[in-house]
Design a protein around this motif. Structure first.
Motif, mmCIF file in Angstrom:
data_model
loop_
_atom_site.group_PDB
_atom_site.id
_atom_site.type_symbol
_atom_site.label_atom_id
_atom_site.label_comp_id
_atom_site.label_asym_id
_atom_site.label_seq_id
_atom_site.Cartn_x
_atom_site.Cartn_y
_atom_site.Cartn_z
ATOM 1 N N PHE A 184 0.820 -1.208 0.000
ATOM 2 C CA PHE A 184 0.000 0.000 0.000
ATOM 3 C C PHE A 184 0.857 1.263 0.000
ATOM 4 O O PHE A 184 0.495 2.282 -0.585
ATOM 5 C CB PHE A 184 -0.931 0.024 1.221
ATOM 6 C CG PHE A 184 -2.056 -0.968 1.151
ATOM 7 C CD1 PHE A 184 -2.441 -1.535 -0.056
ATOM 8 C CD2 PHE A 184 -2.737 -1.338 2.309
ATOM 9 C CE1 PHE A 184 -3.484 -2.457 -0.122
ATOM 10 C CE2 PHE A 184 -3.781 -2.255 2.254
ATOM 11 C CZ PHE A 184 -4.152 -2.809 1.039
ATOM 12 N N VAL A 185 2.003 1.211 0.681
ATOM 13 C CA VAL A 185 2.907 2.368 0.715
ATOM 14 C C VAL A 185 3.480 2.618 -0.673
ATOM 15 O O VAL A 185 3.572 3.762 -1.122
ATOM 16 C CB VAL A 185 4.046 2.145 1.733
ATOM 17 C CG1 VAL A 185 5.060 3.289 1.678
ATOM 18 C CG2 VAL A 185 3.478 2.011 3.141
ATOM 19 N N LEU A 186 3.842 1.544 -1.362
ATOM 20 C CA LEU A 186 4.346 1.676 -2.724
ATOM 21 C C LEU A 186 3.303 2.326 -3.634
ATOM 22 O O LEU A 186 3.616 3.240 -4.395
ATOM 23 C CB LEU A 186 4.733 0.295 -3.269
ATOM 24 C CG LEU A 186 5.218 0.252 -4.726
ATOM 25 C CD1 LEU A 186 6.484 1.074 -4.903
ATOM 26 C CD2 LEU A 186 5.437 -1.193 -5.166
ATOM 27 N N ILE A 187 2.062 1.862 -3.538
ATOM 28 C CA ILE A 187 0.988 2.456 -4.337
ATOM 29 C C ILE A 187 0.799 3.922 -3.974
ATOM 30 O O ILE A 187 0.642 4.789 -4.851
ATOM 31 C CB ILE A 187 -0.332 1.682 -4.126
ATOM 32 C CG1 ILE A 187 -0.189 0.238 -4.626
ATOM 33 C CG2 ILE A 187 -1.483 2.386 -4.841
ATOM 34 C CD1 ILE A 187 0.132 0.119 -6.094
ATOM 35 N N GLY A 188 0.832 4.227 -2.678
ATOM 36 C CA GLY A 188 0.689 5.612 -2.236
ATOM 37 C C GLY A 188 1.793 6.505 -2.771
ATOM 38 O O GLY A 188 1.547 7.653 -3.162
ATOM 39 N N LEU A 189 3.011 5.988 -2.805
ATOM 40 C CA LEU A 189 4.138 6.756 -3.348
ATOM 41 C C LEU A 189 3.949 7.021 -4.839
ATOM 42 O O LEU A 189 4.198 8.134 -5.316
ATOM 43 C CB LEU A 189 5.444 6.007 -3.120
ATOM 44 C CG LEU A 189 5.968 5.991 -1.685
ATOM 45 C CD1 LEU A 189 7.162 5.050 -1.580
ATOM 46 C CD2 LEU A 189 6.356 7.391 -1.235
#
Length: 275
Positions: A184-189
């Protein structure tokens, strides 16, 4: 709880055919995302907000020839980003990365911290890379492609020389090798990178005048801040935040006055733009 992405990992992407198929899929997705975001932002924000309060525009609309050139270089850059994405997925598949999909209580606490840490690391990387790219020899060789757009538009957001695109694309694959990060952090970035790039190059200031004074928002870079970089070259090197520019004395001294000139007070915005 686990966010199941096993279906992504079942195919061997190191075979030439699968490598090309995956890279092609990513290329289409990345390039179409760029076109959609740039066009929607230009039509709905630049034109509509510009018509509402013309002085919010930092300059007049750019010419069609510039937009065509920006789209071409963005397509070349999308190829580089697609290759980086394929490499990152292969590394994840082989277990080399710190990416994970589990979602425990501890993971929920770490997700926002990991996101903040990633933004800070990216800001630091980009600031110093950007300053290096303004060395005369480096600027002349490849960074000048981005600066050919003296007056920027949302289509300028991913218009880079392929070499510069490579320096930018390599960041995330390296970061996920080192920083434990939920998917999810990767997608958010990825979302943050795309949206802020369009906002900062759009040529219209969307943040209200109070933003430059607020302790919470004064660090955020917007169109005015980055537009001054394109006009003056030797200032305002930041990506998301202004703190490195402020710490290193590279923020343009006239930024705040220009921001106040091209921004509006919240109470002057009609209901149709705030509802």
């Amino acid at each position: 709880m686990e966010f199941n992405l096993d279906w992504l990992l079942k195919t061997d992407y190191t075979t030439p055919s699968n490598f090309l198929i995956l890279t092609g899929i990513l290329l289409v997705g990345i390039f179409l995302r760029y076109l959609a975001l740039a066009w929607i932002y230009h039509e709905l924000v630049y034109k509509k907000l510009g018509d509402f309060r013309p002085y919010r525009r930092l300059h007049q609309q750019v010419k069609l020839g510039q937009v065509r050139r920006e789209i071409w270089y963005s397509f070349l850059g999308a190829i580089i980003f697609a290759l980086a994405g394929t490499a990152m997925l292969i590394c994840w598949q082989r277990g080399y990365t710190q990416l994970y999909t589990s979602l425990s209580v501890l993971d929920i606490l770490w997700i926002p911290l990991a996101f903040i840490a990633a933004l800070f690391i990216h800001e630091t990387y980009y600031y110093w890379l950007h300053r290096w790219m303004h060395h005369p020899k480096v600027l002349h060789r490849f960074h000048h492609i981005h600066h050919t757009s003296l007056y920027t538009s949302s289509f300028t957001s991913f218009s880079f020389h392929p070499v510069e695109a490579g320096f930018q694309a390599i960041f995330l694959p390296v970061l996920v090798l080192l920083l434990p990060m939920h998917f999810f952090v990767l997608i958010g970035l990825l979302i943050t990178m795309s949206v802020t790039a369009v906002i900062n190059h759009s040529g219209v200031e969307v943040y209200p005048s109070s933003a430059v004074k607020s302790p919470m928002t004064k660090w955020i870079i917007g169109a005015t801040h980055h537009d001054m970089h394109h006009l003056k070259y030797r200032c305002n090197y930041g990506l998301y935040f202004t703190f490195w520019d402020q710490w290193m004395g590279t923020e343009e001294s006239g930024f705040e006055d220009r921001f106040l000139k091209h921004s509006v007070k919240e109470k002057s915005i009609p209901d149709k733009f705030t509802s």
